[in-house]
Design a protein around this motif. Structure first.
Motif, PDB file in Angstrom:
ATOM      1  N   GLU A 150       0.832  -1.205   0.000  1.00 59.32           N
ATOM      2  CA  GLU A 150       0.000   0.000   0.000  1.00 59.32           C
ATOM      3  C   GLU A 150       0.867   1.254   0.000  1.00 59.32           C
ATOM      4  O   GLU A 150       0.549   2.244  -0.648  1.00 59.32           O
ATOM      5  N   TRP A 151       1.973   1.181   0.716  1.00 59.73           N
ATOM      6  CA  TRP A 151       2.896   2.313   0.741  1.00 59.73           C
ATOM      7  C   TRP A 151       3.505   2.542  -0.638  1.00 59.73           C
ATOM      8  O   TRP A 151       3.629   3.681  -1.083  1.00 59.73           O
ATOM      9  N   ILE A 152       3.884   1.434  -1.302  1.00 61.24           N
ATOM     10  CA  ILE A 152       4.474   1.560  -2.645  1.00 61.24           C
ATOM     11  C   ILE A 152       3.453   2.199  -3.588  1.00 61.24           C
ATOM     12  O   ILE A 152       3.767   3.112  -4.358  1.00 61.24           O
ATOM     13  N   PHE A 153       2.198   1.747  -3.458  1.00 60.70           N
ATOM     14  CA  PHE A 153       1.125   2.279  -4.301  1.00 60.70           C
ATOM     15  C   PHE A 153       0.933   3.782  -4.036  1.00 60.70           C
ATOM     16  O   PHE A 153       0.907   4.586  -4.956  1.00 60.70           O
ATOM     17  N   ALA A 154       0.860   4.117  -2.738  1.00 60.36           N
ATOM     18  CA  ALA A 154       0.667   5.526  -2.347  1.00 60.36           C
ATOM     19  C   ALA A 154       1.855   6.365  -2.806  1.00 60.36           C
ATOM     20  O   ALA A 154       1.687   7.454  -3.362  1.00 60.36           O
ATOM     21  N   LEU A 155       3.052   5.826  -2.602  1.00 55.57           N
ATOM     22  CA  LEU A 155       4.280   6.543  -2.948  1.00 55.57           C
ATOM     23  C   LEU A 155       4.368   6.766  -4.458  1.00 55.57           C
ATOM     24  O   LEU A 155       4.750   7.841  -4.920  1.00 55.57           O
ATOM     25  N   SER A 156       3.948   5.727  -5.233  1.00 60.94           N
ATOM     26  CA  SER A 156       4.017   5.877  -6.686  1.00 60.94           C
ATOM     27  C   SER A 156       3.057   6.988  -7.132  1.00 60.94           C
ATOM     28  O   SER A 156       3.372   7.749  -8.052  1.00 60.94           O
ATOM     29  N   GLY A 157       1.911   7.134  -6.450  1.00 64.97           N
ATOM     30  CA  GLY A 157       0.958   8.204  -6.756  1.00 64.97           C
ATOM     31  C   GLY A 157       1.576   9.564  -6.490  1.00 64.97           C
ATOM     32  O   GLY A 157       1.495  10.483  -7.321  1.00 64.97           O
ATOM     33  N   VAL A 158       2.239   9.692  -5.333  1.00 68.01           N
ATOM     34  CA  VAL A 158       2.881  10.958  -4.945  1.00 68.01           C
ATOM     35  C   VAL A 158       3.996  11.301  -5.934  1.00 68.01           C
ATOM     36  O   VAL A 158       4.105  12.445  -6.398  1.00 68.01           O
ATOM     37  N   LEU A 159       4.802  10.275  -6.292  1.00 67.56           N
ATOM     38  CA  LEU A 159       5.912  10.502  -7.232  1.00 67.56           C
ATOM     39  C   LEU A 159       5.391  10.982  -8.584  1.00 67.56           C
ATOM     40  O   LEU A 159       5.955  11.882  -9.204  1.00 67.56           O
ATOM     41  N   PHE A 160       4.273  10.370  -9.012  1.00 68.38           N
ATOM     42  CA  PHE A 160       3.662  10.762 -10.296  1.00 68.38           C
ATOM     43  C   PHE A 160       3.243  12.228 -10.254  1.00 68.38           C
ATOM     44  O   PHE A 160       3.507  12.999 -11.175  1.00 68.38           O
ATOM     45  N   LEU A 161       2.610  12.598  -9.128  1.00 67.01           N
ATOM     46  CA  LEU A 161       2.143  13.973  -8.946  1.00 67.01           C
ATOM     47  C   LEU A 161       3.325  14.946  -8.971  1.00 67.01           C
ATOM     48  O   LEU A 161       3.265  15.990  -9.646  1.00 67.01           O
ATOM     49  N   ILE A 162       4.404  14.571  -8.262  1.00 65.70           N
ATOM     50  CA  ILE A 162       5.607  15.426  -8.237  1.00 65.70           C
ATOM     51  C   ILE A 162       6.155  15.583  -9.652  1.00 65.70           C
ATOM     52  O   ILE A 162       6.504  16.680 -10.080  1.00 65.70           O
ATOM     53  N   ALA A 163       6.200  14.439 -10.396  1.00 68.68           N
ATOM     54  CA  ALA A 163       6.731  14.467 -11.762  1.00 68.68           C
ATOM     55  C   ALA A 163       5.902  15.408 -12.638  1.00 68.68           C
ATOM     56  O   ALA A 163       6.458  16.216 -13.407  1.00 68.68           O
ATOM     57  N   VAL A 164       4.579  15.359 -12.490  1.00 73.03           N
ATOM     58  CA  VAL A 164       3.694  16.230 -13.296  1.00 73.03           C
ATOM     59  C   VAL A 164       3.975  17.698 -12.975  1.00 73.03           C
ATOM     60  O   VAL A 164       4.113  18.530 -13.882  1.00 73.03           O
ATOM     61  N   ILE A 165       4.110  17.996 -11.661  1.00 75.35           N
ATOM     62  CA  ILE A 165       4.356  19.392 -11.250  1.00 75.35           C
ATOM     63  C   ILE A 165       5.703  19.884 -11.781  1.00 75.35           C
ATOM     64  O   ILE A 165       5.803  20.987 -12.329  1.00 75.35           O
ATOM     65  N   VAL A 166       6.735  19.020 -11.659  1.00 74.15           N
ATOM     66  CA  VAL A 166       8.078  19.394 -12.119  1.00 74.15           C
ATOM     67  C   VAL A 166       8.057  19.693 -13.614  1.00 74.15           C
ATOM     68  O   VAL A 166       8.576  20.721 -14.077  1.00 74.15           O
ATOM     69  N   VAL A 167       7.417  18.797 -14.366  1.00 69.99           N
ATOM     70  CA  VAL A 167       7.343  18.983 -15.831  1.00 69.99           C
ATOM     71  C   VAL A 167       6.599  20.276 -16.158  1.00 69.99           C
ATOM     72  O   VAL A 167       7.035  21.079 -16.990  1.00 69.99           O
ATOM     73  N   TYR A 168       5.513  20.530 -15.438  1.00 68.13           N
ATOM     74  CA  TYR A 168       4.705  21.721 -15.672  1.00 68.13           C
ATOM     75  C   TYR A 168       5.533  22.991 -15.411  1.00 68.13           C
ATOM     76  O   TYR A 168       5.578  23.900 -16.225  1.00 68.13           O
ATOM     77  N   LEU A 169       6.257  22.993 -14.241  1.00 70.04           N
ATOM     78  CA  LEU A 169       7.068  24.165 -13.876  1.00 70.04           C
ATOM     79  C   LEU A 169       8.191  24.375 -14.876  1.00 70.04           C
ATOM     80  O   LEU A 169       8.468  25.508 -15.286  1.00 70.04           O
ATOM     81  N   ARG A 170       8.829  23.250 -15.297  1.00 70.90           N
ATOM     82  CA  ARG A 170       9.939  23.349 -16.251  1.00 70.90           C
ATOM     83  C   ARG A 170       9.449  23.921 -17.584  1.00 70.90           C
ATOM     84  O   ARG A 170      10.060  24.806 -18.169  1.00 70.90           O
ATOM     85  N   ASN A 171       8.287  23.416 -18.028  1.00 68.20           N
ATOM     86  CA  ASN A 171       7.729  23.882 -19.302  1.00 68.20           C
ATOM     87  C   ASN A 171       7.371  25.360 -19.228  1.00 68.20           C
ATOM     88  O   ASN A 171       7.592  26.123 -20.172  1.00 68.20           O
ATOM     89  N   ARG A 172       6.846  25.747 -18.058  1.00 72.11           N
ATOM     90  CA  ARG A 172       6.439  27.147 -17.891  1.00 72.11           C
ATOM     91  C   ARG A 172       7.664  28.064 -17.953  1.00 72.11           C
ATOM     92  O   ARG A 172       7.639  29.110 -18.586  1.00 72.11           O
TER      93      ARG A 172
END
Ligand SMILES: [Zn+2]
Length: 307
Positions: free
Chosen positions: A266-288
């Motif tokens: 469950e932790w791996i699942f939760a962590l993978s969700g958080v990592l995905f969210l971080i990746a989306v934010i990073v990509v968004y900020l970089r693109n901006r």
């Protein structure tokens, strides 16, 4: 497994069966104290390693209970499910890895794969505990949770992390089985029986950590003095089995319930969700940022190249 006295009716038959098969297959044998190991010629090293690994822990257990194996016990090593079941004629649950027949002075081990071979000293110590308990009590009854709990506790040195997680999940899901009901565990399926073993081990852990190992030995001594188990229990602890069940439930809840938070998948699942969210934010900020830089550069470029 142990509760071997449940299959005593078949004991003599099984021993006869083993003797004839032993002769027919010309097994080798090796003596270690009062234990006589029977094994196929190719398994000499395996047997020697097994003996070496149980030597010290067995001495500790014997010292603790002031009981040693006095009458010879045969230890038969089988190497496959089929061979194991051939000896025991299907009289044990399919999930069973070993069986002790204390009255018949016989232990049968199944070492069918690498994992079982790795665990073989623990498995053998577990079965030897049943023999020692039987000898100490002169065959008197104790409940299965106590018999199995002691066998697991003293062969494994406390609950493994994996077992603690199983217990925590059972607590949270309200699946804890009453200790008295564990007497019928040999008819249960593997997952339910596994939980019963873990509960039994935790109940013995509770006794040892709260009241000391001496009190456990005192309980066995009281049972030996021809008292019924419930009477011997009250004499030893000053409260009855129902009260014990309540105290043990409290103990496991306080000690293990929080571990459900550590259920790794469950932790791996939760962590993978958080990592995905971080990746989306990073990509968004970089693109901006890039877009911003691009706009300024383009603007400058226009300035430089302008008329
Ligand atoms: Zn057992």
């Amino acid at each position: 497994m142990a509760k071997a006295n449940k299959i005593i009716i078949f004991g003599i038959f099984i021993v006869g069966q083993i003797c004839s098969l032993t002769l027919a297959k010309s097994l080798e044998k090796q003596q270690y104290g009062r234990l006589v190991f029977y094994y196929e010629p190719g398994d000499r090293l395996l047997t020697e390693r097994l003996i070496k690994n149980i030597d010290e822990p067995l001495k500790k257990i014997e010292q603790l209970f002031q009981e040693s194996v006095q009458t010879q016990v045969s230890v038969l090593i089988t190497k496959s499910d089929a061979q194991f079941m051939e000896y025991l004629k299907g009289r044990v649950p399919e999930w069973s890895q070993a069986v002790a027949l204390p009255e018949q002075r016989m232990i049968v081990l199944k070492l069918a794969d690498a994992e079982q071979i790795k665990k073989s000293p623990t498995i053998l110590l577990h079965e030897l505990m049943h023999v020692l308990i039987y000898d100490h009590l002169k065959g008197r009854y104790i409940p299965t949770w106590l018999n199995e709990g002691m066998a697991d506790y003293f062969s494994e040195n406390g609950l493994s992390f994996e077992k603690k997680i199983v217990l925590a999940q059972a607590i949270v899901n309200k699946k804890i089985i009453d200790l008295a009901a564990i007497d019928t565990m040999f008819r249960w399926n593997a997952p339910k029986a596994r939980l019963a073993y873990i509960e039994a081990q935790s109940a013995v852990e509770f006794i040892v950590s709260t009241y000391g190992v001496e009190r456990l030995v005192e309980l066995l001594n009281n049972v030996r003095q021809q008292r019924s188990f419930p009477e011997a229990f009250v004499k030893t602890f000053g409260f009855d089995l129902l009260d014990f069940e309540i105290r043990w439930n409290e103990y496991i809840k306080n000690k293990y319930r929080w571990l459900v938070l550590l259920k790794i998948e469950e932790w791996i699942f939760a962590l993978s969700g958080v990592l995905f969210l971080i990746a989306v934010i990073v990509v968004y900020l970089r693109n901006r940022k890039k877009l911003k830089e691009l706009t300024i550069e383009d603007f400058n470029h226009l300035d430089d190249g302008g008329p």
